[in-house]
Design a protein around this motif. Sequence first.
Motif, PDB file in Angstrom:
ATOM      1  N   GLY A 181      61.076  11.952 -27.946  1.00  0.00           N
ATOM      2  CA  GLY A 181      62.218  11.066 -27.727  1.00  0.00           C
ATOM      3  C   GLY A 181      62.265  10.412 -26.373  1.00  0.00           C
ATOM      4  O   GLY A 181      63.185   9.659 -26.076  1.00  0.00           O
ATOM      5  N   GLY A 182      61.288  10.674 -25.524  1.00  0.00           N
ATOM      6  CA  GLY A 182      61.277  10.105 -24.184  1.00  0.00           C
ATOM      7  C   GLY A 182      60.406   8.868 -24.102  1.00  0.00           C
ATOM      8  O   GLY A 182      59.342   8.821 -24.711  1.00  0.00           O
ATOM      9  N   GLU A 183      60.871   7.880 -23.349  1.00  0.00           N
ATOM     10  CA  GLU A 183      60.118   6.654 -23.126  1.00  0.00           C
ATOM     11  C   GLU A 183      59.822   6.527 -21.629  1.00  0.00           C
ATOM     12  O   GLU A 183      60.743   6.535 -20.806  1.00  0.00           O
ATOM     13  N   VAL A 184      58.546   6.382 -21.313  1.00  0.00           N
ATOM     14  CA  VAL A 184      58.098   6.377 -19.924  1.00  0.00           C
ATOM     15  C   VAL A 184      58.766   5.273 -19.108  1.00  0.00           C
ATOM     16  O   VAL A 184      59.271   5.524 -18.002  1.00  0.00           O
ATOM     17  N   ASP A 234      71.287  14.053 -22.281  1.00  0.00           N
ATOM     18  CA  ASP A 234      70.041  14.620 -22.777  1.00  0.00           C
ATOM     19  C   ASP A 234      68.984  13.525 -22.923  1.00  0.00           C
ATOM     20  O   ASP A 234      67.829  13.720 -22.546  1.00  0.00           O
ATOM     21  N   GLN A 235      69.370  12.374 -23.440  1.00  0.00           N
ATOM     22  CA  GLN A 235      68.424  11.285 -23.635  1.00  0.00           C
ATOM     23  C   GLN A 235      67.901  10.742 -22.304  1.00  0.00           C
ATOM     24  O   GLN A 235      66.716  10.465 -22.169  1.00  0.00           O
ATOM     25  N   GLU A 236      68.769  10.597 -21.323  1.00  0.00           N
ATOM     26  CA  GLU A 236      68.313  10.152 -20.004  1.00  0.00           C
ATOM     27  C   GLU A 236      67.299  11.140 -19.420  1.00  0.00           C
ATOM     28  O   GLU A 236      66.270  10.737 -18.879  1.00  0.00           O
ATOM     29  N   ALA A 237      67.584  12.431 -19.551  1.00  0.00           N
ATOM     30  CA  ALA A 237      66.674  13.445 -19.030  1.00  0.00           C
ATOM     31  C   ALA A 237      65.341  13.404 -19.769  1.00  0.00           C
ATOM     32  O   ALA A 237      64.285  13.588 -19.162  1.00  0.00           O
ATOM     33  N   ARG A 238      65.348  13.123 -21.058  1.00  0.00           N
ATOM     34  CA  ARG A 238      64.096  12.998 -21.824  1.00  0.00           C
ATOM     35  C   ARG A 238      63.252  11.836 -21.311  1.00  0.00           C
ATOM     36  O   ARG A 238      62.046  11.957 -21.130  1.00  0.00           O
ATOM     37  N   HIS A 239      63.908  10.708 -21.078  1.00  0.00           N
ATOM     38  CA  HIS A 239      63.190   9.545 -20.554  1.00  0.00           C
ATOM     39  C   HIS A 239      62.622   9.845 -19.157  1.00  0.00           C
ATOM     40  O   HIS A 239      61.464   9.525 -18.866  1.00  0.00           O
ATOM     41  N   MET A 240      63.424  10.451 -18.318  1.00  0.00           N
ATOM     42  CA  MET A 240      62.973  10.754 -16.958  1.00  0.00           C
ATOM     43  C   MET A 240      61.818  11.751 -16.983  1.00  0.00           C
ATOM     44  O   MET A 240      60.838  11.596 -16.252  1.00  0.00           O
ATOM     45  N   ALA A 241      61.909  12.765 -17.830  1.00  0.00           N
ATOM     46  CA  ALA A 241      60.818  13.733 -17.956  1.00  0.00           C
ATOM     47  C   ALA A 241      59.550  13.037 -18.450  1.00  0.00           C
ATOM     48  O   ALA A 241      58.452  13.320 -17.958  1.00  0.00           O
ATOM     49  N   ALA A 242      59.701  12.117 -19.393  1.00  0.00           N
ATOM     50  CA  ALA A 242      58.536  11.375 -19.899  1.00  0.00           C
ATOM     51  C   ALA A 242      57.826  10.662 -18.753  1.00  0.00           C
ATOM     52  O   ALA A 242      56.599  10.685 -18.655  1.00  0.00           O
ATOM     53  N   PHE A 243      58.587  10.040 -17.879  1.00  0.00           N
ATOM     54  CA  PHE A 243      57.988   9.371 -16.713  1.00  0.00           C
ATOM     55  C   PHE A 243      57.337  10.390 -15.785  1.00  0.00           C
ATOM     56  O   PHE A 243      56.208  10.225 -15.343  1.00  0.00           O
ATOM     57  N   LEU A 244      58.043  11.466 -15.470  1.00  0.00           N
ATOM     58  CA  LEU A 244      57.522  12.454 -14.526  1.00  0.00           C
ATOM     59  C   LEU A 244      56.203  13.053 -14.999  1.00  0.00           C
ATOM     60  O   LEU A 244      55.323  13.338 -14.182  1.00  0.00           O
ATOM     61  N   TYR A 245      56.027  13.219 -16.295  1.00  0.00           N
ATOM     62  CA  TYR A 245      54.782  13.769 -16.806  1.00  0.00           C
ATOM     63  C   TYR A 245      53.606  12.815 -16.673  1.00  0.00           C
ATOM     64  O   TYR A 245      52.462  13.218 -16.832  1.00  0.00           O
ATOM     65  N   THR A 246      53.862  11.568 -16.348  1.00  0.00           N
ATOM     66  CA  THR A 246      52.742  10.639 -16.094  1.00  0.00           C
ATOM     67  C   THR A 246      52.205  10.789 -14.679  1.00  0.00           C
ATOM     68  O   THR A 246      51.134  10.269 -14.364  1.00  0.00           O
ATOM     69  N   LEU A 247      52.920  11.501 -13.838  1.00  0.00           N
ATOM     70  CA  LEU A 247      52.517  11.688 -12.438  1.00  0.00           C
ATOM     71  C   LEU A 247      51.546  12.866 -12.346  1.00  0.00           C
ATOM     72  O   LEU A 247      51.949  14.016 -12.323  1.00  0.00           O
ATOM     73  N   ARG A 248      50.279  12.535 -12.335  1.00  0.00           N
ATOM     74  CA  ARG A 248      49.236  13.548 -12.396  1.00  0.00           C
ATOM     75  C   ARG A 248      48.302  13.402 -11.242  1.00  0.00           C
ATOM     76  O   ARG A 248      47.407  14.000 -10.962  1.00  0.00           O
TER      77      ARG A 248
END
Length: 114
Positions: free
Chosen positions: A22-25, A100-114
């Motif tokens: 449900g998260g969008e980067v 919850d949806q905002e946190a999903r989107h933010m988490a989706a972005f954070l997981y791109t930081l590798r």
Amino acid sequence: MMLACAALLAGCKDAPRSIVPGGEVQQGLRLVTQYQCGACHAIPGVQGAAGGDGPALDHIGRLSYIAGGIPNQPANMVRWLRVPHAVKPGTEMPPMGLTDQEARHMAAFLYTLR
């Protein structure tokens, strides 16, 4: 002909995919900017995000743990972003009032930081 198609495909760069259901980067990047996470954290790709009070988030997507001991899994990241004090009492991470949806989107972005 096949060589030309292969060359064209090699030049294409897909937008990063989310590992968070449900998260969008791109929405997450917008929200990280909107909520001014960079006031406390250095975050690559976020203009002006050079804060030093919190840890740099440049590799958060590949860390084993978040906040020093919470397994780095999407559900944990979303919960951490929503209610940090419930996850780690005494943390300096402030509650931002995220949905919850905002946190999903933010988490989706954070997981791109590798």
